[in-house]
Design a protein around this motif. Structure first.
Motif, PDB file in Angstrom:
ATOM      1  N   MET A 125       0.792  -1.105   0.185  1.00  0.00           N
ATOM      2  CA  MET A 125      -0.207   0.048   0.166  1.00  0.00           C
ATOM      3  C   MET A 125       0.834   1.139   0.086  1.00  0.00           C
ATOM      4  O   MET A 125       1.817   1.389   0.922  1.00  0.00           O
ATOM      5  CB  MET A 125      -0.884  -0.129   1.151  1.00  0.00           C
ATOM      6  N   SER A 126       0.485   1.997  -0.871  1.00  0.00           N
ATOM      7  CA  SER A 126       1.350   3.446  -0.992  1.00  0.00           C
ATOM      8  C   SER A 126       1.340   4.375   0.361  1.00  0.00           C
ATOM      9  O   SER A 126       0.207   4.278   0.944  1.00  0.00           O
ATOM     10  CB  SER A 126       1.056   4.194  -2.279  1.00  0.00           C
ATOM     11  N   LEU A 127       2.195   5.187   0.336  1.00  0.00           N
ATOM     12  CA  LEU A 127       2.247   6.038   1.342  1.00  0.00           C
ATOM     13  C   LEU A 127       0.780   7.078   1.472  1.00  0.00           C
ATOM     14  O   LEU A 127       0.244   7.235   2.537  1.00  0.00           O
ATOM     15  CB  LEU A 127       3.533   7.065   1.551  1.00  0.00           C
ATOM     16  N   SER A 128       0.498   7.503   0.361  1.00  0.00           N
ATOM     17  CA  SER A 128      -0.717   8.476   0.271  1.00  0.00           C
ATOM     18  C   SER A 128      -1.967   7.495   0.441  1.00  0.00           C
ATOM     19  O   SER A 128      -2.926   8.411   1.074  1.00  0.00           O
ATOM     20  CB  SER A 128      -0.663   8.956  -1.303  1.00  0.00           C
ATOM     21  N   MET A 129      -1.969   6.231   0.183  1.00  0.00           N
ATOM     22  CA  MET A 129      -3.193   5.776   0.717  1.00  0.00           C
ATOM     23  C   MET A 129      -2.957   5.542   2.050  1.00  0.00           C
ATOM     24  O   MET A 129      -4.365   5.613   2.699  1.00  0.00           O
ATOM     25  CB  MET A 129      -3.165   4.295  -0.120  1.00  0.00           C
ATOM     26  N   ARG A 130      -2.057   5.186   2.830  1.00  0.00           N
ATOM     27  CA  ARG A 130      -2.050   5.086   4.143  1.00  0.00           C
ATOM     28  C   ARG A 130      -2.314   6.381   4.826  1.00  0.00           C
ATOM     29  O   ARG A 130      -3.141   6.477   5.565  1.00  0.00           O
ATOM     30  CB  ARG A 130      -0.613   4.565   4.593  1.00  0.00           C
ATOM     31  N   ARG A 131      -1.968   7.645   4.366  1.00  0.00           N
ATOM     32  CA  ARG A 131      -2.323   8.744   4.672  1.00  0.00           C
ATOM     33  C   ARG A 131      -3.840   9.157   4.655  1.00  0.00           C
ATOM     34  O   ARG A 131      -4.433   9.754   5.518  1.00  0.00           O
ATOM     35  CB  ARG A 131      -1.608   9.996   4.085  1.00  0.00           C
ATOM     36  N   THR A 132      -4.424   8.953   3.374  1.00  0.00           N
ATOM     37  CA  THR A 132      -5.710   8.967   3.246  1.00  0.00           C
ATOM     38  C   THR A 132      -6.773   8.295   4.236  1.00  0.00           C
ATOM     39  O   THR A 132      -7.365   8.752   4.612  1.00  0.00           O
ATOM     40  CB  THR A 132      -5.918   8.602   1.809  1.00  0.00           C
ATOM     41  N   ARG A 133      -6.320   7.022   4.393  1.00  0.00           N
ATOM     42  CA  ARG A 133      -7.135   6.218   5.331  1.00  0.00           C
ATOM     43  C   ARG A 133      -6.851   6.727   6.637  1.00  0.00           C
ATOM     44  O   ARG A 133      -7.942   6.743   7.396  1.00  0.00           O
ATOM     45  CB  ARG A 133      -6.508   4.767   5.163  1.00  0.00           C
ATOM     46  N   LEU A 134      -5.834   7.047   7.053  1.00  0.00           N
ATOM     47  CA  LEU A 134      -5.709   7.872   8.495  1.00  0.00           C
ATOM     48  C   LEU A 134      -6.380   9.002   8.534  1.00  0.00           C
ATOM     49  O   LEU A 134      -7.237   9.197   9.631  1.00  0.00           O
ATOM     50  CB  LEU A 134      -4.065   8.107   8.666  1.00  0.00           C
ATOM     51  N   LEU A 135      -6.335   9.831   7.539  1.00  0.00           N
ATOM     52  CA  LEU A 135      -7.266  10.957   7.409  1.00  0.00           C
ATOM     53  C   LEU A 135      -8.814  10.600   7.624  1.00  0.00           C
ATOM     54  O   LEU A 135      -9.544  11.430   8.415  1.00  0.00           O
ATOM     55  CB  LEU A 135      -7.072  11.710   6.257  1.00  0.00           C
ATOM     56  N   MET A 136      -9.201   9.578   6.919  1.00  0.00           N
ATOM     57  CA  MET A 136     -10.335   9.126   7.061  1.00  0.00           C
ATOM     58  C   MET A 136     -11.036   8.659   8.576  1.00  0.00           C
ATOM     59  O   MET A 136     -11.993   8.916   8.769  1.00  0.00           O
ATOM     60  CB  MET A 136     -10.802   8.097   5.847  1.00  0.00           C
ATOM     61  N   VAL A 137     -10.228   7.890   9.060  1.00  0.00           N
ATOM     62  CA  VAL A 137     -10.408   7.372  10.392  1.00  0.00           C
ATOM     63  C   VAL A 137     -10.552   8.688  11.505  1.00  0.00           C
ATOM     64  O   VAL A 137     -11.356   8.651  12.137  1.00  0.00           O
ATOM     65  CB  VAL A 137      -9.268   6.443  10.798  1.00  0.00           C
ATOM     66  N   SER A 138      -9.708   9.506  11.068  1.00  0.00           N
ATOM     67  CA  SER A 138      -9.536  10.729  12.070  1.00  0.00           C
ATOM     68  C   SER A 138     -10.849  11.612  11.985  1.00  0.00           C
ATOM     69  O   SER A 138     -11.498  12.177  12.502  1.00  0.00           O
ATOM     70  CB  SER A 138      -8.220  11.652  11.879  1.00  0.00           C
ATOM     71  N   SER A 139     -11.287  11.921  10.526  1.00  0.00           N
ATOM     72  CA  SER A 139     -12.402  12.563  10.093  1.00  0.00           C
ATOM     73  C   SER A 139     -13.888  11.826  10.953  1.00  0.00           C
ATOM     74  O   SER A 139     -14.622  12.454  11.223  1.00  0.00           O
ATOM     75  CB  SER A 139     -12.467  12.655   8.656  1.00  0.00           C
ATOM     76  N   ALA A 140     -13.785  10.549  10.516  1.00  0.00           N
ATOM     77  CA  ALA A 140     -14.822   9.933  11.054  1.00  0.00           C
ATOM     78  C   ALA A 140     -14.973   9.916  12.444  1.00  0.00           C
ATOM     79  O   ALA A 140     -16.318  10.171  12.994  1.00  0.00           O
ATOM     80  CB  ALA A 140     -14.900   8.204  10.493  1.00  0.00           C
ATOM     81  N   ALA A 141     -13.861   9.899  13.207  1.00  0.00           N
ATOM     82  CA  ALA A 141     -13.851   9.915  14.685  1.00  0.00           C
ATOM     83  C   ALA A 141     -14.231  11.614  15.133  1.00  0.00           C
ATOM     84  O   ALA A 141     -15.098  11.512  15.782  1.00  0.00           O
ATOM     85  CB  ALA A 141     -12.553   9.715  15.261  1.00  0.00           C
ATOM     86  N   GLY A 142     -13.870  12.451  14.273  1.00  0.00           N
ATOM     87  CA  GLY A 142     -14.296  13.884  14.404  1.00  0.00           C
ATOM     88  C   GLY A 142     -15.689  14.005  14.146  1.00  0.00           C
ATOM     89  O   GLY A 142     -16.569  14.853  14.964  1.00  0.00           O
ATOM     90  N   PHE A 143     -16.447  13.207  13.175  1.00  0.00           N
ATOM     91  CA  PHE A 143     -17.610  13.529  13.034  1.00  0.00           C
ATOM     92  C   PHE A 143     -18.504  12.976  13.887  1.00  0.00           C
ATOM     93  O   PHE A 143     -19.547  13.411  14.629  1.00  0.00           O
ATOM     94  CB  PHE A 143     -18.024  13.082  11.627  1.00  0.00           C
ATOM     95  N   ALA A 144     -18.244  11.752  14.196  1.00  0.00           N
ATOM     96  CA  ALA A 144     -18.903  11.129  15.281  1.00  0.00           C
ATOM     97  C   ALA A 144     -18.700  11.660  16.819  1.00  0.00           C
ATOM     98  O   ALA A 144     -19.800  11.739  17.479  1.00  0.00           O
ATOM     99  CB  ALA A 144     -18.240   9.559  15.744  1.00  0.00           C
ATOM    100  N   GLY A 145     -17.624  12.257  17.240  1.00  0.00           N
ATOM    101  CA  GLY A 145     -17.680  13.277  18.244  1.00  0.00           C
ATOM    102  C   GLY A 145     -18.296  14.367  18.367  1.00  0.00           C
ATOM    103  O   GLY A 145     -18.941  14.653  19.150  1.00  0.00           O
ATOM    104  N   ALA A 146     -18.408  14.892  17.032  1.00  0.00           N
ATOM    105  CA  ALA A 146     -19.397  16.257  16.915  1.00  0.00           C
ATOM    106  C   ALA A 146     -20.716  15.684  16.836  1.00  0.00           C
ATOM    107  O   ALA A 146     -21.615  16.488  17.709  1.00  0.00           O
ATOM    108  CB  ALA A 146     -19.197  16.763  15.586  1.00  0.00           C
TER     109      ALA A 146
END
Length: 142
Positions: free
Chosen positions: A1-22
Motif C-alpha cells: 500500500m502506498s504512503l498516500s493511501m495510508r495517509r488518506t486512510r488515516l485522515l478518513m479514520v480521524s475524520s470519522a472520529a471527528g464527525f462522530a464526536g461532533a
C-alpha cells in the motif's frame, strides 16, 4: 500500500472520529430538531469517510453517491421490523442501523455528504495541478 493511501486512510479514520464526536457532543448538549438533523447529516459524512477509507482512489461523485445510497438503504430498511429488533439488543447496532424510519433524515444525509464531495473535488484538483507539469510553451510564435 502506498504512503498516500495510508495517509488518506488515516485522515478518513480521524475524520470519522471527528464527525462522530461532533454528533455525540451535539446530542449531549442539544435536544430536538438540531440534534436530529445534525445527527443524520453527520452520519452521512461518516459513511462518506468510510467509502474513501475502503477505496481511496474512488472519485468524489462515486463515493458521495455510494454514501447517500447506503444511508437511504439503511433508512428505508427501518420500514421493516428487522433493524428495530436488532437495535433493541445492542447499543452499537442501534448506532449503525437506527430504530425507526424518519423521512426527514432522508433529506439530511446529502447535507452531510455534498460538502465533503465538493471539498474532495477541490483538494483532488489542487493535488493534480501540483503534480502535473506545466504545459509546454507554444512554438508557433503567436
Amino acid at each position: 500500500m502506498s504512503l498516500s493511501m495510508r495517509r488518506t486512510r488515516l485522515l478518513m479514520v480521524s475524520s470519522a472520529a471527528g464527525f462522530a464526536g461532533a454528533a455525540y457532543s451535539i446530542r449531549a448538549v442539544l435536544d430536538g430538531p438540531v440534534e436530529q438533523y445534525s445527527g443524520a447529516a453527520l452520519s452521512g459524512a461518516i459513511v462518506y469517510t468510510i467509502a474513501i477509507f475502503i477505496w481511496p482512489p474512488v472519485s468524489p461523485a462515486v463515493a458521495g453517491g455510494a454514501a447517500i445510497a447506503y444511508c437511504w438503504f439503511i433508512e428505508f430498511a427501518q420500514l421493516t421490523p428487522v433493524p428495530g429488533a436488532i437495535s433493541q439488543r445492542s447499543w452499537f447496532a442501534r448506532q449503525l442501523l437506527g430504530a425507526q424510519f424518519d423521512s426527514v433524515d432522508v433529506a439530511w444525509y446529502p447535507v452531510g455528504v455534498i460538502p465533503l464531495v465538493a471539498a474532495h473535488w477541490i483538494l483532488r484538483a489542487r493535488m493534480r495541478s501540483r503534480t502535473d507539469p506545466a504545459p509546454a510553451a507554444s512554438s508557433s510564435g503567436v
